[in-house]
Design a protein around this motif. Structure first.
Motif, PDB file in Angstrom:
ATOM      1  N   GLU A  17       0.930  -1.150  -0.195  1.00  0.00           N
ATOM      2  CA  GLU A  17      -0.113   0.091  -0.027  1.00  0.00           C
ATOM      3  C   GLU A  17       0.789   1.115   0.092  1.00  0.00           C
ATOM      4  N   ARG A  18       1.996   1.140   0.836  1.00  0.00           N
ATOM      5  CA  ARG A  18       2.566   2.431   1.062  1.00  0.00           C
ATOM      6  C   ARG A  18       3.336   2.861  -0.125  1.00  0.00           C
ATOM      7  N   VAL A  19       3.202   4.360  -0.764  1.00  0.00           N
ATOM      8  CA  VAL A  19       3.550   4.971  -1.949  1.00  0.00           C
ATOM      9  C   VAL A  19       4.643   5.648  -1.291  1.00  0.00           C
ATOM     10  N   VAL A  20       5.934   5.572  -2.142  1.00  0.00           N
ATOM     11  CA  VAL A  20       6.922   6.524  -1.847  1.00  0.00           C
ATOM     12  C   VAL A  20       7.273   7.246  -3.049  1.00  0.00           C
ATOM     13  N   THR A  21       7.155   8.532  -3.001  1.00  0.00           N
ATOM     14  CA  THR A  21       7.375   9.226  -4.333  1.00  0.00           C
ATOM     15  C   THR A  21       8.702   9.923  -4.336  1.00  0.00           C
ATOM     16  N   ASN A  22       9.243  10.285  -5.472  1.00  0.00           N
ATOM     17  CA  ASN A  22      10.355  10.917  -5.610  1.00  0.00           C
ATOM     18  C   ASN A  22      10.676  12.090  -4.677  1.00  0.00           C
ATOM     19  N   HIS A  23       9.622  12.800  -4.348  1.00  0.00           N
ATOM     20  CA  HIS A  23      10.039  13.907  -3.484  1.00  0.00           C
ATOM     21  C   HIS A  23      10.277  13.295  -2.062  1.00  0.00           C
ATOM     22  N   ASP A  24       9.539  12.298  -1.676  1.00  0.00           N
ATOM     23  CA  ASP A  24       9.633  11.518  -0.237  1.00  0.00           C
ATOM     24  C   ASP A  24      11.433  11.217  -0.369  1.00  0.00           C
ATOM     25  N   LEU A  25      11.699  10.812  -1.187  1.00  0.00           N
ATOM     26  CA  LEU A  25      13.090  10.568  -1.359  1.00  0.00           C
ATOM     27  C   LEU A  25      14.159  11.676  -1.192  1.00  0.00           C
ATOM     28  N   GLU A  26      13.720  12.955  -1.594  1.00  0.00           N
ATOM     29  CA  GLU A  26      14.448  13.988  -1.627  1.00  0.00           C
ATOM     30  C   GLU A  26      14.531  14.184  -0.203  1.00  0.00           C
ATOM     31  N   ALA A  27      13.750  14.078   0.806  1.00  0.00           N
ATOM     32  CA  ALA A  27      13.897  14.368   2.130  1.00  0.00           C
ATOM     33  C   ALA A  27      14.953  13.603   2.732  1.00  0.00           C
ATOM     34  N   LEU A  28      15.427  12.533   2.010  1.00  0.00           N
ATOM     35  CA  LEU A  28      16.242  11.399   2.511  1.00  0.00           C
ATOM     36  C   LEU A  28      17.558  11.748   1.980  1.00  0.00           C
ATOM     37  N   MET A  29      17.617  12.158   0.823  1.00  0.00           N
ATOM     38  CA  MET A  29      19.104  12.117   0.129  1.00  0.00           C
ATOM     39  C   MET A  29      19.141  13.370  -0.835  1.00  0.00           C
ATOM     40  N   ASP A  30      20.253  13.705  -1.213  1.00  0.00           N
ATOM     41  CA  ASP A  30      20.452  14.523  -2.189  1.00  0.00           C
ATOM     42  C   ASP A  30      20.278  14.315  -3.702  1.00  0.00           C
ATOM     43  N   THR A  31      18.768  14.439  -4.064  1.00  0.00           N
ATOM     44  CA  THR A  31      18.360  13.979  -5.438  1.00  0.00           C
ATOM     45  C   THR A  31      17.246  14.768  -5.683  1.00  0.00           C
ATOM     46  N   SER A  32      16.843  14.597  -6.790  1.00  0.00           N
ATOM     47  CA  SER A  32      15.473  15.384  -7.248  1.00  0.00           C
ATOM     48  C   SER A  32      14.528  14.638  -8.261  1.00  0.00           C
ATOM     49  N   ASP A  33      13.325  15.114  -7.979  1.00  0.00           N
ATOM     50  CA  ASP A  33      12.335  14.304  -8.695  1.00  0.00           C
ATOM     51  C   ASP A  33      12.586  14.477 -10.218  1.00  0.00           C
ATOM     52  N   GLU A  34      13.260  15.801 -10.562  1.00  0.00           N
ATOM     53  CA  GLU A  34      13.580  15.829 -11.984  1.00  0.00           C
ATOM     54  C   GLU A  34      14.669  14.817 -12.358  1.00  0.00           C
ATOM     55  N   TRP A  35      15.767  14.837 -11.440  1.00  0.00           N
ATOM     56  CA  TRP A  35      16.928  13.813 -11.931  1.00  0.00           C
ATOM     57  C   TRP A  35      16.093  12.455 -12.262  1.00  0.00           C
ATOM     58  N   ILE A  36      15.598  11.763 -11.458  1.00  0.00           N
ATOM     59  CA  ILE A  36      15.033  10.586 -11.315  1.00  0.00           C
ATOM     60  C   ILE A  36      14.011  10.179 -12.362  1.00  0.00           C
ATOM     61  N   GLN A  37      13.158  11.177 -12.717  1.00  0.00           N
ATOM     62  CA  GLN A  37      12.292  10.944 -13.864  1.00  0.00           C
ATOM     63  C   GLN A  37      12.883  11.095 -15.125  1.00  0.00           C
ATOM     64  N   GLN A  38      13.835  11.945 -15.181  1.00  0.00           N
ATOM     65  CA  GLN A  38      14.590  11.981 -16.631  1.00  0.00           C
ATOM     66  C   GLN A  38      15.606  11.044 -16.613  1.00  0.00           C
ATOM     67  N   ARG A  39      16.184  10.522 -15.860  1.00  0.00           N
ATOM     68  CA  ARG A  39      17.209   9.353 -16.032  1.00  0.00           C
ATOM     69  C   ARG A  39      16.510   8.026 -15.943  1.00  0.00           C
ATOM     70  N   SER A  40      15.444   7.817 -15.294  1.00  0.00           N
ATOM     71  CA  SER A  40      14.775   6.488 -15.190  1.00  0.00           C
ATOM     72  C   SER A  40      13.351   6.412 -15.654  1.00  0.00           C
ATOM     73  N   GLY A  41      12.647   7.464 -15.449  1.00  0.00           N
ATOM     74  CA  GLY A  41      10.935   7.454 -15.735  1.00  0.00           C
ATOM     75  C   GLY A  41      10.543   7.007 -14.353  1.00  0.00           C
ATOM     76  N   VAL A  42      11.157   6.760 -13.310  1.00  0.00           N
ATOM     77  CA  VAL A  42      10.372   6.496 -11.971  1.00  0.00           C
ATOM     78  C   VAL A  42       9.655   7.904 -11.510  1.00  0.00           C
ATOM     79  N   VAL A  43       8.632   7.574 -11.144  1.00  0.00           N
ATOM     80  CA  VAL A  43       7.859   8.664 -10.301  1.00  0.00           C
ATOM     81  C   VAL A  43       7.587   8.312  -8.693  1.00  0.00           C
ATOM     82  N   GLU A  44       7.302   7.158  -8.772  1.00  0.00           N
ATOM     83  CA  GLU A  44       6.946   6.638  -7.353  1.00  0.00           C
ATOM     84  C   GLU A  44       7.123   5.059  -7.412  1.00  0.00           C
TER      85      GLU A  44
END
Ligand code: COA
Length: 336
Positions: A17-44
């Motif tokens: 059930e638990r959804v973890v978005t790219n924005h959630d990961l931004e709080a844990l590490m130096d990353t960005s939704d934009e980087w993740i989507q651009q390089r891999s396509g993953v949103v959540e």
């Protein structure tokens, strides 16, 4: 003379059930939704929570697959569960699933071929059914990655890509001469030369005196490591190669295939492969945006979603292709 084929008779999947978005990961590490989507396509992606285990996910996926095939657990002759994140180092995950299914002595085994694991499992199930050894084999892909990745900036190149989930199919004998459904061709390959390009080094039974220690953990060598670009290059070469090989062995053309299901490691890899083969985008299914890379579970989840959406009507020709750690890769073409 009747030809005994093995067909995919039922599909199912389950994600936590638990959804973890790219924005959630931004709080844990130096990353960005934009980087993740651009390089891999993953949103959540989905992560297990509470005391959810791999066997829980596998059980729910299996129950759905059995229901869609109109079968009960006792109808299964054998269970093959592909995983790189087994519930326990031994006996693995399949034994816990077997118990949860209420089965007493049905043979089961974990199969380790990483992201190609489900296709290795289908290939094995196909052989077991066609040989007459078994009539019905359950093939499950099941991963819980969330407890095994480094969710800090140091581990970001790997961690952002992966998610948890399970998918399952029932492979059943088909001896009906009027029913064309069946697995038509399977091709699997491996290249251990590159085992260390994408691997989990520890725990290791080769490490003495114990398999893991504080030093190894301080170096974070108990988290998966990957040479991303190297993996990418090999994936985009091997996937089209094995796909062509498989279709050609089945005397099929690319145009004959209705749906292409690629392993969901990276949307860019799949776009590149589809581009090279000139496969129209609408024939390629993807769910990496919602689930990330679920390794052995990615393809059976895609398959179960396609079935739920009514895309696997009788006669539909599906080609599944994967590449992953090992290196391992393969392709399976099946008619529904
Ligand atoms: N967020 C932000 N920045 C990140 C990041 C993240 N999650 N992960 C890595 N970076 C940074 C790197 O540190 C590097 O920074 P630098 O230029 O300052 O050194 C930069 O982004 C580029 O890193 P690189 O690893 O070269 O990126 P890439 O373009 O190769 O993309 C992958 C990385 C992992 C997406 C890509 O290589 C890939 O998909 N490989 C195949 C993966 C795969 O298929 N794996 C599973 C097979 S089953």
């Amino acid at each position: 003379m009747t030809t005994r084929r093995a067909r995919i008779a039922g599909t199912g999947f389950h994600v936590p059930e638990r959804v973890v978005t790219n924005h959630d990961l931004e709080a844990l590490m130096d990353t960005s939704d934009e980087w993740i989507q651009q390089r891999s396509g993953v949103v959540e992606r989905r992560y297990c929570s509470g005391d959810e285990t791999p066997a829980d996910l596998a059980l729910r996926a299996t129950e759905q697959a059995l229901e869609s095939a109109g079968l009960e657990p006792r109808d299964l002759d054998c269970i093959l569960l592909a995983t790189l994140s087994s519930q326990h180092e031994f006996p693995g995950t399949s034994f816990f699933l077997q118990k949860r299914l209420g089965l007493e002595d049905t043979p089961c085994m974990d199969l380790r071929a990483q992201c190609s694991g489900f296709l290795y499992g289908l290939t094995t199930a196909n052989a077991l059914v066609r040989s007459g050894q078994y009539n019905r084999v359950l093939v499950v892909g099941c991963e819980v990655h969330s407890t095994g990745i480094d969710l800090t900036t140091e581990g970001r190149d790997v961690a952002v890509l992966f998610g948890d989930g399970a998918g399952a199919v029932v492979v059943e004998a088909n001896e009906d001469p009027d029913d064309a459904a069946g697995i038509l061709e399977c091709r699997i390959h491996a290249q251990g030369e590159f085992a260390e390009k994408l691997w989990l080094e520890f725990p290791s039974s080769g490490h003495k005196p114990v398999r893991i220690d504080a030093e190894v953990m301080a170096q974070k060598r108990h988290f998966p490591r990957m040479e991303g670009r190297f993996v990418f290059k090999h994936a985009v070469t091997r996937m089209p190669e094995v796909l062509r090989q498989t279709l050609s062995s089945a005397s099929l053309k690319l145009e004959d295939v209705d749906l292409f299901l690629f392993h969901q490691a990276n949307l860019r890899i799949n776009e590149y492969v589809a581009g090279q083969l000139e496969i129209p985008a609408e024939k390629c299914l993807s769910n990496i945006q919602r689930y990330g890379n679920c390794s052995a579970a990615s393809i059976p989840i895609l398959l179960a979603e396609a079935a739920a959406e009514g895309q696997l009507t009788p006669g539909t020709l599906v080609c599944m292709t994967a590449f992953g750690s090992g290196f391992s890769w393969g392709s399976v073409v099946a008619r529904f």
